[in-house]
Motif scaffolding. Structure first.
Motif, PDB file in Angstrom:
ATOM      1  N   PRO A  14      46.494  29.460   0.277  1.00 31.09           N
ATOM      2  CA  PRO A  14      46.178  30.574  -0.620  1.00 31.09           C
ATOM      3  C   PRO A  14      44.686  30.860  -0.712  1.00 31.09           C
ATOM      4  O   PRO A  14      44.288  31.897  -1.244  1.00 31.09           O
ATOM      5  CB  PRO A  14      46.733  30.094  -1.966  1.00 31.09           C
ATOM      6  N   TRP A  15      43.863  29.962  -0.199  1.00 32.26           N
ATOM      7  CA  TRP A  15      42.411  30.135  -0.272  1.00 32.26           C
ATOM      8  C   TRP A  15      41.883  31.180   0.698  1.00 32.26           C
ATOM      9  O   TRP A  15      40.731  31.605   0.590  1.00 32.26           O
ATOM     10  CB  TRP A  15      41.711  28.807  -0.021  1.00 32.26           C
ATOM     11  N   PHE A  58      39.314  32.936  -4.484  1.00 35.50           N
ATOM     12  CA  PHE A  58      39.324  32.010  -5.611  1.00 35.50           C
ATOM     13  C   PHE A  58      40.619  32.179  -6.402  1.00 35.50           C
ATOM     14  O   PHE A  58      41.192  33.279  -6.442  1.00 35.50           O
ATOM     15  CB  PHE A  58      38.140  32.281  -6.546  1.00 35.50           C
ATOM     16  N   PRO A  59      41.101  31.131  -7.055  1.00 34.19           N
ATOM     17  CA  PRO A  59      42.300  31.271  -7.893  1.00 34.19           C
ATOM     18  C   PRO A  59      42.025  32.107  -9.137  1.00 34.19           C
ATOM     19  O   PRO A  59      40.889  32.201  -9.608  1.00 34.19           O
ATOM     20  CB  PRO A  59      42.649  29.823  -8.256  1.00 34.19           C
ATOM     21  N   GLY A  60      43.085  32.734  -9.654  1.00 31.56           N
ATOM     22  CA  GLY A  60      42.977  33.490 -10.899  1.00 31.56           C
ATOM     23  C   GLY A  60      42.599  34.944 -10.721  1.00 31.56           C
ATOM     24  O   GLY A  60      42.097  35.570 -11.657  1.00 31.56           O
ATOM     25  N   LEU A  65      46.449  35.815  -8.880  1.00 31.74           N
ATOM     26  CA  LEU A  65      46.304  36.051 -10.316  1.00 31.74           C
ATOM     27  C   LEU A  65      47.124  35.058 -11.137  1.00 31.74           C
ATOM     28  O   LEU A  65      46.711  34.658 -12.228  1.00 31.74           O
ATOM     29  CB  LEU A  65      46.722  37.486 -10.652  1.00 31.74           C
ATOM     30  N   ALA A  66      48.272  34.632 -10.620  1.00 26.20           N
ATOM     31  CA  ALA A  66      49.135  33.702 -11.353  1.00 26.20           C
ATOM     32  C   ALA A  66      48.653  32.258 -11.264  1.00 26.20           C
ATOM     33  O   ALA A  66      49.161  31.388 -11.979  1.00 26.20           O
ATOM     34  CB  ALA A  66      50.569  33.803 -10.837  1.00 26.20           C
ATOM     35  N   HIS A  67      47.683  31.995 -10.386  1.00 24.67           N
ATOM     36  CA  HIS A  67      47.172  30.627 -10.248  1.00 24.67           C
ATOM     37  C   HIS A  67      46.171  30.341 -11.361  1.00 24.67           C
ATOM     38  O   HIS A  67      45.373  31.215 -11.724  1.00 24.67           O
ATOM     39  CB  HIS A  67      46.496  30.449  -8.888  1.00 24.67           C
ATOM     40  N   PRO A  68      46.155  29.134 -11.902  1.00 25.58           N
ATOM     41  CA  PRO A  68      45.188  28.814 -12.965  1.00 25.58           C
ATOM     42  C   PRO A  68      43.751  29.048 -12.512  1.00 25.58           C
ATOM     43  O   PRO A  68      43.395  28.762 -11.366  1.00 25.58           O
ATOM     44  CB  PRO A  68      45.443  27.330 -13.231  1.00 25.58           C
ATOM     45  N   HIS A  69      42.944  29.581 -13.399  1.00 25.63           N
ATOM     46  CA  HIS A  69      41.522  29.806 -13.105  1.00 25.63           C
ATOM     47  C   HIS A  69      40.854  28.478 -12.758  1.00 25.63           C
ATOM     48  O   HIS A  69      41.243  27.421 -13.263  1.00 25.63           O
ATOM     49  CB  HIS A  69      40.839  30.448 -14.310  1.00 25.63           C
ATOM     50  N   MET A 165      43.534  49.062 -15.530  1.00 28.07           N
ATOM     51  CA  MET A 165      42.706  48.501 -14.471  1.00 28.07           C
ATOM     52  C   MET A 165      41.515  47.743 -15.061  1.00 28.07           C
ATOM     53  O   MET A 165      41.190  46.628 -14.634  1.00 28.07           O
ATOM     54  CB  MET A 165      42.204  49.634 -13.562  1.00 28.07           C
ATOM     55  N   THR A 166      40.886  48.358 -16.063  1.00 25.73           N
ATOM     56  CA  THR A 166      39.733  47.716 -16.689  1.00 25.73           C
ATOM     57  C   THR A 166      40.147  46.451 -17.426  1.00 25.73           C
ATOM     58  O   THR A 166      39.444  45.431 -17.374  1.00 25.73           O
ATOM     59  CB  THR A 166      39.042  48.687 -17.659  1.00 25.73           C
ATOM     60  N   ASP A 167      41.282  46.489 -18.105  1.00 28.40           N
ATOM     61  CA  ASP A 167      41.766  45.304 -18.814  1.00 28.40           C
ATOM     62  C   ASP A 167      42.005  44.144 -17.852  1.00 28.40           C
ATOM     63  O   ASP A 167      41.638  42.994 -18.144  1.00 28.40           O
ATOM     64  CB  ASP A 167      43.068  45.613 -19.561  1.00 28.40           C
ATOM     65  N   LEU A 168      42.600  44.425 -16.705  1.00 25.97           N
ATOM     66  CA  LEU A 168      42.849  43.383 -15.720  1.00 25.97           C
ATOM     67  C   LEU A 168      41.531  42.848 -15.162  1.00 25.97           C
ATOM     68  O   LEU A 168      41.351  41.635 -14.993  1.00 25.97           O
ATOM     69  CB  LEU A 168      43.724  43.920 -14.587  1.00 25.97           C
ATOM     70  N   GLY A 169      40.599  43.766 -14.892  1.00 24.83           N
ATOM     71  CA  GLY A 169      39.288  43.339 -14.411  1.00 24.83           C
ATOM     72  C   GLY A 169      38.567  42.468 -15.418  1.00 24.83           C
ATOM     73  O   GLY A 169      37.924  41.469 -15.055  1.00 24.83           O
ATOM     74  N   MET A 170      38.675  42.814 -16.692  1.00 24.96           N
ATOM     75  CA  MET A 170      38.034  42.018 -17.738  1.00 24.96           C
ATOM     76  C   MET A 170      38.684  40.645 -17.866  1.00 24.96           C
ATOM     77  O   MET A 170      38.002  39.650 -18.150  1.00 24.96           O
ATOM     78  CB  MET A 170      38.099  42.757 -19.068  1.00 24.96           C
ATOM     79  N   TYR A 171      39.994  40.585 -17.655  1.00 23.45           N
ATOM     80  CA  TYR A 171      40.699  39.304 -17.706  1.00 23.45           C
ATOM     81  C   TYR A 171      40.081  38.323 -16.717  1.00 23.45           C
ATOM     82  O   TYR A 171      39.877  37.137 -17.023  1.00 23.45           O
ATOM     83  CB  TYR A 171      42.181  39.533 -17.395  1.00 23.45           C
ATOM     84  N   VAL A 172      39.779  38.799 -15.515  1.00 22.50           N
ATOM     85  CA  VAL A 172      39.159  37.955 -14.489  1.00 22.50           C
ATOM     86  C   VAL A 172      37.683  37.725 -14.804  1.00 22.50           C
ATOM     87  O   VAL A 172      37.187  36.593 -14.765  1.00 22.50           O
ATOM     88  CB  VAL A 172      39.324  38.601 -13.103  1.00 22.50           C
ATOM     89  N   LEU A 173      36.981  38.804 -15.124  1.00 25.05           N
ATOM     90  CA  LEU A 173      35.535  38.721 -15.314  1.00 25.05           C
ATOM     91  C   LEU A 173      35.151  37.775 -16.443  1.00 25.05           C
ATOM     92  O   LEU A 173      34.196  36.988 -16.304  1.00 25.05           O
ATOM     93  CB  LEU A 173      34.969  40.117 -15.576  1.00 25.05           C
ATOM     94  N   LEU A 174      35.857  37.806 -17.547  1.00 22.89           N
ATOM     95  CA  LEU A 174      35.483  36.965 -18.693  1.00 22.89           C
ATOM     96  C   LEU A 174      35.609  35.487 -18.358  1.00 22.89           C
ATOM     97  O   LEU A 174      34.788  34.662 -18.803  1.00 22.89           O
ATOM     98  CB  LEU A 174      36.332  37.317 -19.912  1.00 22.89           C
TER      99      LEU A 174
END
Length: 248
Positions: A14-15, A58-60, A65-69, A165-174
């Motif tokens: 997955p990497w 990278f995971p997350g 997206l389903a992989h732990p950060h 789209m922005t909400d999903l991006g923020m989920y990753v970015l934060l």
């Protein structure tokens, strides 16, 4: 390890967004910036002068997206050693942009600690040195300010941001932002390979003087200017691709 075994061992990893090629003469592993994933390199060619381009996922995020950060840059680097190891059977280099340069650097240190082959060159783009990473302007921004930055980035790429789209991006970015804020390295530890530090001529956030700290991270350090803005690397400009083959 034979090339057949290498392909079998890593073909479904997955990497990496695509299986490695057994025919590649060399490999270039590409690390994305905070809040992004391997798609940051979607406009890049699959190979550059016979060197296979291998975006790291990278995971997350994106298809993971389903992989732990990954949590911290140190944990991310620890996790990368195993999937990278079977792919280091031929000459390779690493390119990393912005905050992606920090886990890339930490990964190189861990590869050396395990006695694995060092890269022929480590390229870091638009990112202050690890012991100065806390100066990143992004780390001073509030969540609303980060959202505004994300929307501005998307518009700059010709995408009108939708709320979902922005909400999903923020989920990753934060989560990536938290990893960047938690990272601490007080003393430089040099890598055992040449280091090329890239500055983008129209980068309004990272100045050439902000990059000078990398001078302490290798015996051989080259500073190189590239035309374009902070995210210009995503368009794979010829000047950048030429620089990335300089070690061959």
């Amino acid at each position: 390890m034979t090339t057949t075994a290498t392909t079998a061992a890593t073909g479904t990893s997955p990497w990496f967004v695509r299986p490695p090629s057994a025919a590649a003469a060399a490999r270039l592993f590409c690390f994305p910036f905070s809040g992004s994933g391997a798609s940051a390199f979607s406009a890049w060619p699959a190979e550059i002068d016979g060197m296979e381009v291998c975006p790291v996922q990278f995971p997350g995020r994106e298809n993971r997206l389903a992989h732990p950060h990954y949590g911290t840059y140190e944990d991310l680097a620890d996790s990368l050693v195993e999937p990278l190891a079977p792919l280091l059977d031929r000459p390779y280099a690493i390119f990393a942009h912005c905050a992606g340069a920090i886990p890339a650097y930490e990964t190189v240190l861990r590869l050396a600690a395990r006695g694995l082959p060092a890269p022929e060159c480590l390229y870091v783009s638009g990112q202050p040195a690890p012991h100065e990473a806390g100066r990143d302007r992004m780390l001073t921004l509030t969540e609303p300010q980060l959202r505004a930055e994300l929307e501005s980035f998307l518009r700059g790429r010709g995408i009108e941001p939708r709320p979902d789209m922005t909400d999903l991006g923020m989920y990753v970015l934060l989560r990536d932002h938290a990893a960047a804020g938690a990272y601490r390295r007080t003393e430089p530890v040099p890598v055992d390979c040449p280091l090329v530090v890239l500055h983008w001529s129209e980068d309004t956030d990272v100045r050439p003087e902000d990059l000078q700290g990398w001078q302490r991270y290798a015996d051989e350090v080259e500073f190189r200017g590239i035309g374009g803005g902070h995210y210009g690397f995503m368009d794979a400009p010829g000047e950048l691709l030429e620089a990335l083959t300089s070690w061959r």
